[in-house]
Design a protein around this motif. Structure first.
Motif, PDB file in Angstrom:
ATOM      1  N   VAL A  34       0.489  -1.490  -0.058  1.00 10.61           N
ATOM      2  CA  VAL A  34       0.421   0.071  -0.247  1.00 10.61           C
ATOM      3  C   VAL A  34       0.882   0.759  -0.137  1.00 10.61           C
ATOM      4  O   VAL A  34       1.818   1.116   1.010  1.00 10.61           O
ATOM      5  CB  VAL A  34      -0.925   0.362   1.399  1.00 10.61           C
ATOM      6  CG1 VAL A  34      -1.670   1.617   1.283  1.00 10.61           C
ATOM      7  CG2 VAL A  34      -2.079  -1.141   1.300  1.00 10.61           C
ATOM      8  N   TYR A  36       1.320   5.195   0.126  1.00  7.27           N
ATOM      9  CA  TYR A  36       0.852   6.300   0.654  1.00  7.27           C
ATOM     10  C   TYR A  36       1.337   7.601   0.344  1.00  7.27           C
ATOM     11  O   TYR A  36       2.983   8.203  -0.158  1.00  7.27           O
ATOM     12  CB  TYR A  36       1.076   6.226   2.029  1.00  7.27           C
ATOM     13  CG  TYR A  36       0.203   5.602   3.479  1.00  7.27           C
ATOM     14  CD1 TYR A  36      -1.754   5.680   2.643  1.00  7.27           C
ATOM     15  CD2 TYR A  36       0.624   3.995   3.093  1.00  7.27           C
ATOM     16  CE1 TYR A  36      -2.358   4.520   3.633  1.00  7.27           C
ATOM     17  CE2 TYR A  36      -0.344   2.942   3.773  1.00  7.27           C
ATOM     18  CZ  TYR A  36      -1.638   3.280   3.547  1.00  7.27           C
ATOM     19  OH  TYR A  36      -2.427   2.770   4.439  1.00  7.27           O
ATOM     20  N   THR A  39      -1.091  10.485  -5.039  1.00  8.74           N
ATOM     21  CA  THR A  39      -1.523   9.348  -6.056  1.00  8.74           C
ATOM     22  C   THR A  39      -1.460  10.332  -7.723  1.00  8.74           C
ATOM     23  O   THR A  39      -1.281   9.211  -8.526  1.00  8.74           O
ATOM     24  CB  THR A  39      -2.990   9.380  -5.564  1.00  8.74           C
ATOM     25  OG1 THR A  39      -3.986  10.507  -6.052  1.00  8.74           O
ATOM     26  CG2 THR A  39      -4.271   8.782  -4.772  1.00  8.74           C
ATOM     27  N   SER A  53      -2.147  -1.065  -4.128  1.00  8.16           N
ATOM     28  CA  SER A  53      -2.595   0.018  -4.010  1.00  8.16           C
ATOM     29  C   SER A  53      -2.406   1.436  -3.716  1.00  8.16           C
ATOM     30  O   SER A  53      -0.925   0.875  -3.033  1.00  8.16           O
ATOM     31  CB  SER A  53      -4.306  -0.580  -3.103  1.00  8.16           C
ATOM     32  OG  SER A  53      -3.279  -0.610  -1.796  1.00  8.16           O
ATOM     33  N   VAL A  55      -3.129   5.409  -1.603  1.00  5.10           N
ATOM     34  CA  VAL A  55      -3.738   5.989  -1.279  1.00  5.10           C
ATOM     35  C   VAL A  55      -3.147   7.195  -0.964  1.00  5.10           C
ATOM     36  O   VAL A  55      -1.636   7.580  -0.856  1.00  5.10           O
ATOM     37  CB  VAL A  55      -3.661   5.699   0.323  1.00  5.10           C
ATOM     38  CG1 VAL A  55      -4.637   6.394   1.316  1.00  5.10           C
ATOM     39  CG2 VAL A  55      -4.738   4.001   0.913  1.00  5.10           C
ATOM     40  N   GLN A  56      -4.211   8.179  -0.722  1.00  3.63           N
ATOM     41  CA  GLN A  56      -4.048   9.376  -1.561  1.00  3.63           C
ATOM     42  C   GLN A  56      -3.529  10.507   0.437  1.00  3.63           C
ATOM     43  O   GLN A  56      -4.410   9.843   1.147  1.00  3.63           O
ATOM     44  CB  GLN A  56      -5.048  10.644  -2.148  1.00  3.63           C
ATOM     45  CG  GLN A  56      -4.716  12.257  -1.764  1.00  3.63           C
ATOM     46  CD  GLN A  56      -3.614  13.108  -2.620  1.00  3.63           C
ATOM     47  OE1 GLN A  56      -3.320  11.587  -3.889  1.00  3.63           O
ATOM     48  NE2 GLN A  56      -2.788  13.372  -2.142  1.00  3.63           N
ATOM     49  N   SER A  78       2.830  11.250   3.980  1.00  6.45           N
ATOM     50  CA  SER A  78       2.850   9.709   3.990  1.00  6.45           C
ATOM     51  C   SER A  78       2.887   8.782   5.140  1.00  6.45           C
ATOM     52  O   SER A  78       3.000   7.689   4.747  1.00  6.45           O
ATOM     53  CB  SER A  78       3.311   9.758   2.592  1.00  6.45           C
ATOM     54  OG  SER A  78       4.675  10.526   2.599  1.00  6.45           O
TER      55      SER A  78
END
Length: 344
Positions: A34, A36, A39, A53, A55-56, A78
Motif C-alpha cells: 500500500v 501512501y 496519487t 494499491s 492512498v492519497q 505519507s
C-alpha cells in the motif's frame, strides 16, 4: 502479508520507491503493498498495479522537518499515514526511506513500543569479509544517543532474537562494542553492561569487541549505544566508499599495466564491491516496536528498496515481533530487576 510504504520519503521519491516496490512485487507476488503519497504522481509511475494499491496523502515530511513536531502536526503525511495503517492493523509492517527521526518518532508514538522494552534500537546488518553470505547485526545505530545500561542489555536480547529468527544463526555470539577487549575497559556504563551480559547464561556473550574487528566476524550481534553505533556505521560505510574510489583511481592513473591487472582481477573486484555494498543488506530495523518498522537510506534506489521489501517479508514470516513480546512478558520480573539494579 501487507507492507505500508511511505512513497514520498527519500531523495529519489516517489520514482525509485515505486520502481523498487514493483521490482519486489515481480520477485514475490505473495506480498501486497500500500503506497501512501501523491496519487497522481505515483499512478503515472506504476506500470502494473497488481498487488499494489495507492492512498492519497496530502502532506510530505521532508528531511529538513523537525521529526517529532512533523509527526504530530502532519497527520496527513505519507509517513504518518503509513505508520497509522500498521497501528490500525490495516498493514503488517511500515517502510520508509524518509526522515530518520520522523520514522523513529512515528514508530514510537504511532505504532508503539513493546511493553517492557524501554527504548527500541535501530538495527542494521553488515557484511563479514572473506565469508560467503557472512553477516552480523549491530544495534543501536542511531535511535538513542543517550543510552542506559538496561537499554543496552535489552539490545542484546533483541539482537539475539533477530539473529536467530531472521538470520537463522544458532546461539549467536554477542559482543559489546568497547575501546578494548578486556573486561574492565570502557566507562562505568559499559562495565555494568559487560557484567550484566556475562551473568546471563542464556546469552552466548563473547565479551568486549573492538570496531576494527567487526568486519572480520568477531561477533554475530554487536551491542552498542546509539551515538557510538551511528558513528561506527558511518565510518564503515565511508571507508568502503573511499577504498573503492582509491582502487578506481589507482587503475585509471596507473597506466597500461594497472589497467591490464584490473582486467585480470575484474571478477574479484566486482565481488568485493558487491560484498561491501550496503544496499545489498536491506534497511535498518527499529527493534522493540509492536510491528516491523524498517528504514532504508534516503539515497536508496530501486534495488535497495526491493531488497528491503524482501527483508521485511523474512521478518514477518519469522514471527520475530510476537516471539520477542512473549519473551519480554515471561521475563518481566528479571528485566525490571535489572533496571532497578543499574539505577544504583
Amino acid at each position: 502479508m501487507k507492507i505500508a510504504v511511505d512513497a514520498m520519503g527519500g531523495d529519489f521519491a516517489p520514482d525509485e520507491i515505486v520502481k523498487g516496490v514493483e521490482l519486489a512485487r515481480d520477485n514475490d507476488s505473495s506480498v501486497e503493498f500500500v503506497l501512501y503519497g501523491q496519487t497522481d504522481r505515483i499512478n503515472q509511475l506504476l506500470k502494473n498495479k497488481q498487488n499494489i494499491s495507492v492512498v492519497q496523502a496530502d502532506e510530505v515530511i521532508s528531511m529538513e522537518d523537525e521529526p517529532v513536531k512533523a509527526v504530530r502536526q502532519k497527520k496527513n503525511s505519507s509517513l504518518v499515514m503509513a505508520a497509522q495503517a500498521v497501528k490500525d492493523q490495516e498493514a503488517d509492517a511500515f517502510f520508509s526511506a524518509g526522515n530518520t527521526g520522523a520514522v523513529l518518532a512515528a514508530g514510537l508514538f504511532v505504532i508503539g513500543r513493546i511493553k517492557g522494552i524501554d527504548r527500541p534500537g535501530l538495527t542494521t546488518t553488515l557484511p563479514v569479509i572473506n565469508t560467503e553470505n557472512g553477516q552480523f547485526v549491530m544495534l543501536d545505530v542511531g535511535a538513542n544517543a543517550d543510552t542506559k545500561p538496561a537499554n543496552m542489555y535489552q539490545y542484546a536480547l533483541m539482537g539475539k532474537f533477530y539473529a536467530e529468527n531472521v538470520m537463522h544463526i544458532d546461539n549467536p555470539r554477542i559482543g559489546l562494542l568497547n575501546n578494548g577487549t578486556e573486561a574492565d575497559k570502557g566507562d562505568m556504563n559499559h562495565r555494568k553492561v559487560h557484567d550484566l551480559l556475562a551473568e546471563n547464561t542464556d546469552l552466548n556473550f563473547v565479551g568486549n569487541v573492538e570496531s576494527r574487528d567487526l568486519l572480520n566476524g568477531v561477533a554475530d550481534v554487536v551491542v552498542t549505544d546509539g551515538f557510538t553505533g551511528n558513528a561506527v556505521l558511518k565510518g564503515i560505510e565511508g571507508t568502503a566508499v573511499a577504498m573503492m574510489k582509491l582502487l578506481k583511481s589507482a587503475v585509471v592513473d596507473g597506466g597500461l599495466k594497472a589497467k591490464l591487472g584490473a582486467l585480470m582481477l575484474k571478477d574479484g573486484l566486482k565481488g568485493m564491491a558487491n560484498q561491501m555494498d550496503y544496499s545489498k543488506h536491506g534497511g535498518a530495523v527499529l527493534l522493540g516496536l509492536n510491528a516491523p518498522v524498517v528504514k532504508t537510506h534516503g539515497s536508496s534506489k530501486a534495488e535497495t528498496v526491493s531488497n528491503t521489501m524482501a527483508q521485511i517479508k523474512v521478518i514477518l514470516a519469522s514471527g520475530l515481533v510476537e516471539q520477542l513480546k512473549d519473551y519480554v512478558t515471561e521475563n518481566k520480573e528479571q528485566l525490571e530487576e535489572i533496571k532497578m539494579t543499574t539505577k544504583k
